[in-house]
Every structure is written in structure tokens, then in C-alpha cells.
Design a protein around this motif. Structure first.
Motif: not given
Lengths: 301, 301
Positions: A80-87
Motif C-alpha cells: 500500500e505504498a501508494n496509499n501512504i504516498l497519496k496526496d
């Protein structure tokens, strides 16, 4: 901005003033929960979430404890790296790491992903076991390659890391041994049945590490090799470095099998042979008393 | 109690919350002014003494800035250790060190003296260059022995440290090179006349270090030795690690001779040969552009 923030080694108050200020203003705050954690991590959680007094003004506390900590284990960070990096390009996200963000385990992957997404990052450093081991008095610049000692199983008993210890010792360098941590492990049965039930966490002690090392030494003797380490090699056991109840013990590898250092996390140093007089003098502050070792070396080395 | 407190690498706010609390309650606070200091030290002083806002409540600030910082250079620490430790058995004394108290230079001596006087001590760790170099993406556990590169003079051009670089590289380990700092130096004339007039401080740059290293490589070739390092060896130059304007450059040793990293403090890493793919990917974030190196390797390596 993605902030990678080191928490240091002891407890919640080992965060830097700068790190604390950043955490206070981030929109999301993740706590890495896989490389070392727990002894420190829980403490951090209790401070951060239950609102224990950090010695700051009450306004700062309110501001600060308003942040919810999101626990991120290895799976989550990878998946979920992309969730962590979201926004994170338009707001501030903090990723808290026990020790230093570039300590024993690097967090390069998250930084590389951020960079690819055009998200700037900043690192707020802190102490990690890699530099705090200096507290025993051995000189940091005389350490060679660091090794990891893993829990042996009935069928998997790796010895190859021992070559690095040998190389270090041949060149007069100390070896820091990072000891295995097993968290969020599933039993084979639970793994097969897909049940997300986890075994209690396990932390390798200095005693266990020393016993495994001595077994490797014995195996090398059986194979007719000259072991780079013997029962009498001077070692240093360290427990809970940076915490109030930190404990250090200097003695032979044999003595490390029985020395009582208390709870986790433990680390072990195998010295590089000849020591500087100042190193010797510092280690003498932490000498294991002669009679504290129950077992004695039997091969007269 | 004697508190040895690490200040970290960037600015005054890199002290830990715990360290700050201790400083606030100590009766005397010394600032070590000899192993690295200055870029950080002055900053610290300006924050601490001129009362710059640390983001804490005004009451805390008053309490905190009430402490006068006593600068202690190497001479003073060695000659006046007993003054520093005076009454530390009945009151709290803090000794502040840029980086970690057990960073590049150990402060073992002060601890040993305290112990002999029956004064308990505690260490409050922080980041030091020894672990913060991980920020370039090279894996910390793959570093070998650390070396110091000193300013050459007309008559003193030591090369012996290069053996350690060779040993490290032969075993696939990276080498951190700590670069020389000259503070509180007297000219020969002033030294002879006993005048306490000091030369301006000097800090070795990555450019200077790389040039000295290349000269050693040339000397080894002249002597018919096989140099462990060539113009093309992959290196990493780092400047002001941990500060807002930190700069990292990855390139050949030849490129390190001309890369512009700005003001001090600088450090140089000589990589250990084969890199992990993640290390390569991280270093690529900091690649020196091809055309930024004015000089070119001429020996076709």
C-alpha cells in the motif's frame, strides 16, 4: 512532502524537536511496525495516543496528540505504498521509523516510489543501533561489515554470515551482529489455512546468538577448519541500547551464553582482536564477573 | 549525574525532546567545540543564547535559555575535566556533542574520569555522520572500517590510510572517509611566540580529498603497485548531511575533484565495488551530470 523521521532508540522522547514539530503538522502519520519496533513502538504509541506528558505546553500537546498514528507493517508498506504516498505532493505525510530511517533496514524503496511520483522527501535523522553501539566504548570507525544472526530451525541453519565475521577479524575490525526478530509470523498450519493468526513475537537474545555461534565454531573444528572465533573471543552483549535500563556486558563468547541481559532488544559485538587501550578501559566498566558464567571453556583455548 | 547529549547533525532543533529536557534542568551545560562543530555549533549557540523560537511554550523557553552554554575545546576538556565534572555527583551537568557522543571521536575519556570519581553518567544518543551517511542509499551494514583523510602539508603526506580502503574494497565494503577539520590552529610563528592567535578554521572539501586520493593512486602506479581505486571508482560526496541544504553527489572519483557541493562539512564515500540494485537506484537520484566534470579520465580505465 514525505517526511522520513527517525524515532531513536529509547522511548517517545527520543524523537528530535524538529521531528516532533513535523509530526504535529502532518496530515497523516505512519509508524513503521516491522524492522525493530515493539519495545519502543508500544511506548511510542502509549505516549502519542494516550497523551502522556511530553513536557511541552498544553497547547502543543493538544496540537500534537490530534494526530492519529497509522501502524504500517512490512506487508502494508510494500502493498500500500501508494496509499501512504497519496496526496503527499500537496500535503505533508510522516513515516516514523524506530532508530534512523536508514538504519539496519533501509527504507529506500518508499523514497524511490515517492521520487518517481514527483513527491519531494526529507529525512530527519536519529540515533540507530548502527551508531549507538559506540556506547560500549569500542570505536565506531573500527567496525567492519555488519551481520545478521537469524533463528535456526531444524532444517535451516545458515553459517555463511560467519565468513564476514572472519574477514572482519582478520583485518582487526569489530563485527556488530544484529539479532533476529520474528514478528507477525504465522504457524505453517495457519499459513496454509490462510488464517491471519500470528505467533507471539520472538526476539533473539545474546545467549541464543552466542550458542549458535559456538555451534558454528564446533562445526568448523569438525570440518578441520581454523575458526576465526573461539570460546575465548572477547565479545560485548548489549540490551535495550538507549533506554533507561540499558545493559552492557563484556566477556568471552562462552560467557555470552549465560550472561543475563534481561528483555529485548539485544545485540552482540564480536571484537576485532587487538583493542585500543581506551577501548579496553571502557569495556572493563562492563566486565562480566568471573563466576557469573556457569559453563567453562573446556578446550583450553 | 553527567549527561553526554548528542545534538545531531542539522541545527539546534535536532536535539531530542529528552535531551532538551535534560539541558533545561542541568546546573551547568558544556558544548564540545572541537570534533566537528561550528556550522552546527554556531547555529546551536544562536538558538540557545539569542533565544530563537524553538516552538515550545514561552515558559519552557525562559527556563531553557536561562542556561548559559560553556564552550569547551579539546584543550579545556583534557586539562579541565575535573572542573567539568565538579559537583556532578550532587548536581546535573550536561556535555553537549555535535552528532552522537560516541560518533567519530569518542568521549570515552570524560566518562572514564567520571566513573573513577564515582559520578554516574547517562548518554542521550543522536544521529551522527556514522549512521546518517545512509541517506545516500548505500546500505549501512556494508560499510567497512572508517578512515580519516587529513590535510597534506609540504612535508607530511600520509598514504597509509589507503590500505584500509583497499582492504574494504577487496571485501566488497564501502569506505566512509571523514575529512579533516582544522580549528584553533596557530601559525608556527604564533605558536613559537606563545601568542594565542588562531588561523581561520579550515574544512577539507570533497574536491580536495578526491585530489589527494588521486595523487595516492598515481604514486602507487609509479611504484608499480595495483591501486585498489582508480579515477573511475564510484564515489559519493556528501555535504551538510542532515541540514536543510544537504547535498549529495554520486560519480567517479575523477568527478569528485570538481563537483560543487558548497560549504562544509563534507564527507566522501568510496563504494565497495558491486552494488545492490537498490543501492544503484538510490545513487542514480544523485548522479553527477556527465558534463559537470571539467577534467576527464585520461588513462582509459
Amino acid at each position: 512532502m514525505l517526511y522520513m523521521i527517525g524515532l531513536g532508540l529509547g522511548d517517545a522522547k527520543d524523537i528530535t524537536v524538529k521531528g516532533l514539530e513535523v509530526v504535529r503538522r502532518c496530515s497523516r502519520v505512519y509508524l513503521e511496525a516491522y524492522t525493530s519496533v515493539l519495545t519502543v513502538g508500544k511506548e511510542v504509541l502509549s505516549y502519542y495516543i494516550q497523551g502522556q506528558d511530553l513536557g511541552l505546553s498544553s497547547t502543543s500537546q493538544e496540537e500534537f496528540y490530534g494526530r492519529k498514528l497509522i501502524l504500517a507493517d512490512r506487508e502494508e508498506v510494500e502493498q500500500e505504498a501508494n496509499n501512504i504516498l497519496k496526496d503527499a505532493d500537496i500535503s505533508d505525510v510522516a513515516f516514523l521509523v524506530v532508530g534512523d530511517p536508514f538504519g539496519a533496514t533501509t527504507h529506500s524503496d518508499l523514497i524511490l516510489r515517492a521520487t518517481k511520483l514527483g513527491i519531494p522527501y526529507r529525512v530527519i535523522h536519529n540515533a540507530s543501533i548502527m551508531n549507538a553501539v559506540g556506547c560500549c566504548g569500542l570505536q565506531l570507525y573500527r567496525f567492519g561489515e555488519t551481520v545478521s544472526v537469524v533463528f535456526w530451525t531444524d532444517t535451516w541453519r545458515p553459517e555463511s554470515f560467519f565468513d564476514k565475521v572472519k574477514t572482519n577479524r582478520q583485518n582487526g575490525m569489530h563485527t556488530l551482529c544484529l539479532l533476529d526478530i520474528k514478528v507477525k509470523e504465522q504457524s505453517l498450519e495457519n499459513l496454509i489455512k490462510g488464517r491471519k493468526i500470528y505467533e507471539p513475537p520472538r526476539y533473539m537474545s545474546v545467549n541464543q546468538a552466542a550458542q549458535q555461534l559456538l555451534e558454528i565454531v564446533q562445526n568448523q573444528r569438525i570440518r578441520g577448519e581454523e575458526p576465526a572465533v573461539t570460546e575465548e573471543t572477547l565479545c560485548v552483549g548489549l540490551a535495550r541500547v538507549g533506554a533507561e535500563d540499558q545493559k552492557i556486558a563484556a566477556g568471552t563468547l562462552q560467557q555470552m551464553c549465560t550472561v543475563d541481559l534481561g528483555g529485548p532488544l539485544h545485540s552482540l559485538i564480536i571484537t576485532g582482536g587487538s583493542l585500543h587501550p581506551l577501548e579496553m578501559e571502557m569495556l572493563s566498566l562492563f566486565s562480566v564477573p568471573e563466576n557469573s558464567s556457569e559453563s567453562q571453556s573446556t578446550d583450553g583455548l
